[in-house]
Design a protein around this motif. Sequence first.
Motif, PDB file in Angstrom:
ATOM      1  N   LEU A  17      -0.534  -0.820  18.545  1.00 49.00           N
ATOM      2  CA  LEU A  17      -0.337  -0.661  17.110  1.00 49.00           C
ATOM      3  C   LEU A  17      -0.975   0.635  16.627  1.00 49.00           C
ATOM      4  N   GLU A  18      -0.275   1.336  15.737  1.00 50.08           N
ATOM      5  CA  GLU A  18      -0.841   2.469  15.007  1.00 50.08           C
ATOM      6  C   GLU A  18      -0.260   2.418  13.597  1.00 50.08           C
ATOM      7  N   ILE A  19      -1.138   2.249  12.601  1.00 50.78           N
ATOM      8  CA  ILE A  19      -0.691   2.172  11.218  1.00 50.78           C
ATOM      9  C   ILE A  19      -1.581   3.037  10.338  1.00 50.78           C
ATOM     10  N   THR A  20      -1.009   3.487   9.238  1.00 49.44           N
ATOM     11  CA  THR A  20      -1.756   4.162   8.190  1.00 49.44           C
ATOM     12  C   THR A  20      -1.596   3.309   6.937  1.00 49.44           C
ATOM     13  N   VAL A  21      -2.716   2.964   6.325  1.00 47.93           N
ATOM     14  CA  VAL A  21      -2.712   2.128   5.135  1.00 47.93           C
ATOM     15  C   VAL A  21      -3.357   2.930   4.008  1.00 47.93           C
ATOM     16  N   PRO A  49      -7.167  -7.378  -1.893  1.00 45.44           N
ATOM     17  CA  PRO A  49      -5.984  -6.503  -1.843  1.00 45.44           C
ATOM     18  C   PRO A  49      -6.014  -5.536  -0.647  1.00 45.44           C
ATOM     19  N   TRP A  50      -7.206  -5.070  -0.273  1.00 41.63           N
ATOM     20  CA  TRP A  50      -7.325  -4.153   0.869  1.00 41.63           C
ATOM     21  C   TRP A  50      -6.934  -4.866   2.161  1.00 41.63           C
ATOM     22  N   ARG A  51      -7.480  -6.052   2.383  1.00 46.79           N
ATOM     23  CA  ARG A  51      -7.125  -6.805   3.595  1.00 46.79           C
ATOM     24  C   ARG A  51      -5.647  -7.171   3.603  1.00 46.79           C
ATOM     25  N   THR A  52      -5.096  -7.509   2.438  1.00 44.54           N
ATOM     26  CA  THR A  52      -3.669  -7.839   2.349  1.00 44.54           C
ATOM     27  C   THR A  52      -2.815  -6.629   2.719  1.00 44.54           C
ATOM     28  N   ALA A  53      -3.181  -5.451   2.250  1.00 44.17           N
ATOM     29  CA  ALA A  53      -2.429  -4.231   2.569  1.00 44.17           C
ATOM     30  C   ALA A  53      -2.431  -3.964   4.077  1.00 44.17           C
ATOM     31  N   ILE A  54      -3.579  -4.159   4.710  1.00 45.21           N
ATOM     32  CA  ILE A  54      -3.674  -3.961   6.165  1.00 45.21           C
ATOM     33  C   ILE A  54      -2.825  -4.995   6.890  1.00 45.21           C
ATOM     34  N   THR A  55      -2.939  -6.253   6.487  1.00 46.01           N
ATOM     35  CA  THR A  55      -2.173  -7.331   7.108  1.00 46.01           C
ATOM     36  C   THR A  55      -0.681  -7.066   6.988  1.00 46.01           C
ATOM     37  N   GLN A  56      -0.224  -6.671   5.809  1.00 48.64           N
ATOM     38  CA  GLN A  56       1.201  -6.410   5.611  1.00 48.64           C
ATOM     39  C   GLN A  56       1.685  -5.227   6.447  1.00 48.64           C
ATOM     40  N   ALA A  57       0.896  -4.169   6.524  1.00 45.91           N
ATOM     41  CA  ALA A  57       1.289  -3.004   7.332  1.00 45.91           C
ATOM     42  C   ALA A  57       1.381  -3.380   8.810  1.00 45.91           C
ATOM     43  N   ALA A  58       0.432  -4.158   9.292  1.00 46.87           N
ATOM     44  CA  ALA A  58       0.433  -4.557  10.703  1.00 46.87           C
ATOM     45  C   ALA A  58       1.584  -5.502  11.019  1.00 46.87           C
ATOM     46  N   THR A  59       1.862  -6.467  10.149  1.00 49.29           N
ATOM     47  CA  THR A  59       2.965  -7.395  10.422  1.00 49.29           C
ATOM     48  C   THR A  59       4.310  -6.667  10.386  1.00 49.29           C
ATOM     49  N   VAL A  95     -10.193  -1.019  19.388  1.00 49.31           N
ATOM     50  CA  VAL A  95      -9.732  -0.674  18.043  1.00 49.31           C
ATOM     51  C   VAL A  95     -10.413   0.616  17.603  1.00 49.31           C
ATOM     52  N   GLN A  96      -9.623   1.500  17.007  1.00 54.79           N
ATOM     53  CA  GLN A  96     -10.125   2.754  16.452  1.00 54.79           C
ATOM     54  C   GLN A  96      -9.731   2.791  14.974  1.00 54.79           C
ATOM     55  N   ILE A  97     -10.709   3.054  14.097  1.00 56.59           N
ATOM     56  CA  ILE A  97     -10.476   3.042  12.660  1.00 56.59           C
ATOM     57  C   ILE A  97     -11.078   4.303  12.038  1.00 56.59           C
ATOM     58  N   VAL A  98     -10.304   4.986  11.219  1.00 56.13           N
ATOM     59  CA  VAL A  98     -10.842   6.077  10.405  1.00 56.13           C
ATOM     60  C   VAL A  98     -10.584   5.686   8.955  1.00 56.13           C
ATOM     61  N   ILE A  99     -11.665   5.412   8.224  1.00 52.84           N
ATOM     62  CA  ILE A  99     -11.600   4.993   6.827  1.00 52.84           C
ATOM     63  C   ILE A  99     -11.869   6.217   5.942  1.00 52.84           C
ATOM     64  N   ASP A 162      -7.440  12.528  11.672  1.00 48.23           N
ATOM     65  CA  ASP A 162      -7.021  11.289  11.008  1.00 48.23           C
ATOM     66  C   ASP A 162      -7.619  11.095   9.624  1.00 48.23           C
ATOM     67  N   THR A 163      -8.302  12.105   9.076  1.00 48.93           N
ATOM     68  CA  THR A 163      -8.745  12.027   7.690  1.00 48.93           C
ATOM     69  C   THR A 163      -7.498  12.072   6.815  1.00 48.93           C
ATOM     70  N   LEU A 164      -7.427  11.173   5.847  1.00 44.58           N
ATOM     71  CA  LEU A 164      -6.272  11.104   4.958  1.00 44.58           C
ATOM     72  C   LEU A 164      -6.534  11.921   3.684  1.00 44.58           C
ATOM     73  N   PRO A 165      -5.487  12.373   2.994  1.00 42.42           N
ATOM     74  CA  PRO A 165      -5.674  13.128   1.757  1.00 42.42           C
ATOM     75  C   PRO A 165      -6.126  12.259   0.582  1.00 42.42           C
ATOM     76  N   LYS A 166      -5.977  10.941   0.717  1.00 43.26           N
ATOM     77  CA  LYS A 166      -6.446  10.013  -0.315  1.00 43.26           C
ATOM     78  C   LYS A 166      -6.996   8.759   0.375  1.00 43.26           C
ATOM     79  N   PRO A 167      -7.680   7.889  -0.362  1.00 45.47           N
ATOM     80  CA  PRO A 167      -8.308   6.725   0.267  1.00 45.47           C
ATOM     81  C   PRO A 167      -7.320   5.857   1.047  1.00 45.47           C
ATOM     82  N   GLY A 168      -7.795   5.375   2.178  1.00 41.10           N
ATOM     83  CA  GLY A 168      -6.989   4.524   3.052  1.00 41.10           C
ATOM     84  C   GLY A 168      -7.585   4.480   4.440  1.00 41.10           C
ATOM     85  N   ALA A 169      -6.755   4.166   5.425  1.00 37.79           N
ATOM     86  CA  ALA A 169      -7.244   4.066   6.800  1.00 37.79           C
ATOM     87  C   ALA A 169      -6.145   4.349   7.807  1.00 37.79           C
ATOM     88  N   VAL A 170      -6.540   4.923   8.917  1.00 37.61           N
ATOM     89  CA  VAL A 170      -5.689   5.056  10.095  1.00 37.61           C
ATOM     90  C   VAL A 170      -6.276   4.085  11.111  1.00 37.61           C
TER      91      VAL A 170
END
Length: 181
Positions: A17-21, A49-59, A95-99, A162-170
């Motif tokens: 899996l690789e997602i950007t949220v 809402p943050w966990r929901t956004a991650i869950t939806q992107a992953a599913t 797991v690798q996360i960049v917040i 993997d730094t994003l231009p606005k808040p989120g996560a890779v």
Amino acid sequence: MSETTIAPAAPPATRILEITVIGTPAGQGALSNKGGGRMVHSNHEVLLPWRTAITQAATRALGTHQRVRVKKQPNCRACGKPNRTHGVIAGPVAVQIVITVERSEAAAKRGDLWPDNRTTSDVDHHARAVLDALCNASVYPDDGQVVVLETQKVFSITPVPDTLPKPGAVIRVWKIGVPAA
């Protein structure tokens, strides 16, 4: 002093899996007692809402569904699969996360490149929120399977990949394989 590159230090692995949220990252930490044995996260207005956004992107990325748990029921209510095996990955996970978090005005005035003060959640609290959301998304049955974890907390101006231009996560997830003999 030489520079080093941070990379997941794991045995041979297959990226699953690789997602950007994009959204407001929230750490999962302190619980508050609401009475009657009911506990909620002290920042649940932002965390849920943050966990929901991650869950939806992953599913969406994996074509899975969110595990539907019912108290004292051993199986997912949506598909009937046992909760203990409800996930794409069985076995060890990396797991690798960049917040990327919002840069406060004070941090901007100081010229801070890294969020190293108390204006954001601790990096381990951010990781906990992401790992639980991935579990909810049926990436793996239990976040106890995560044996390699790399998490970075950055501002949008922090000079790292993997730094994003606005808040989120890779977020990237690997299934760790058995090393070749």
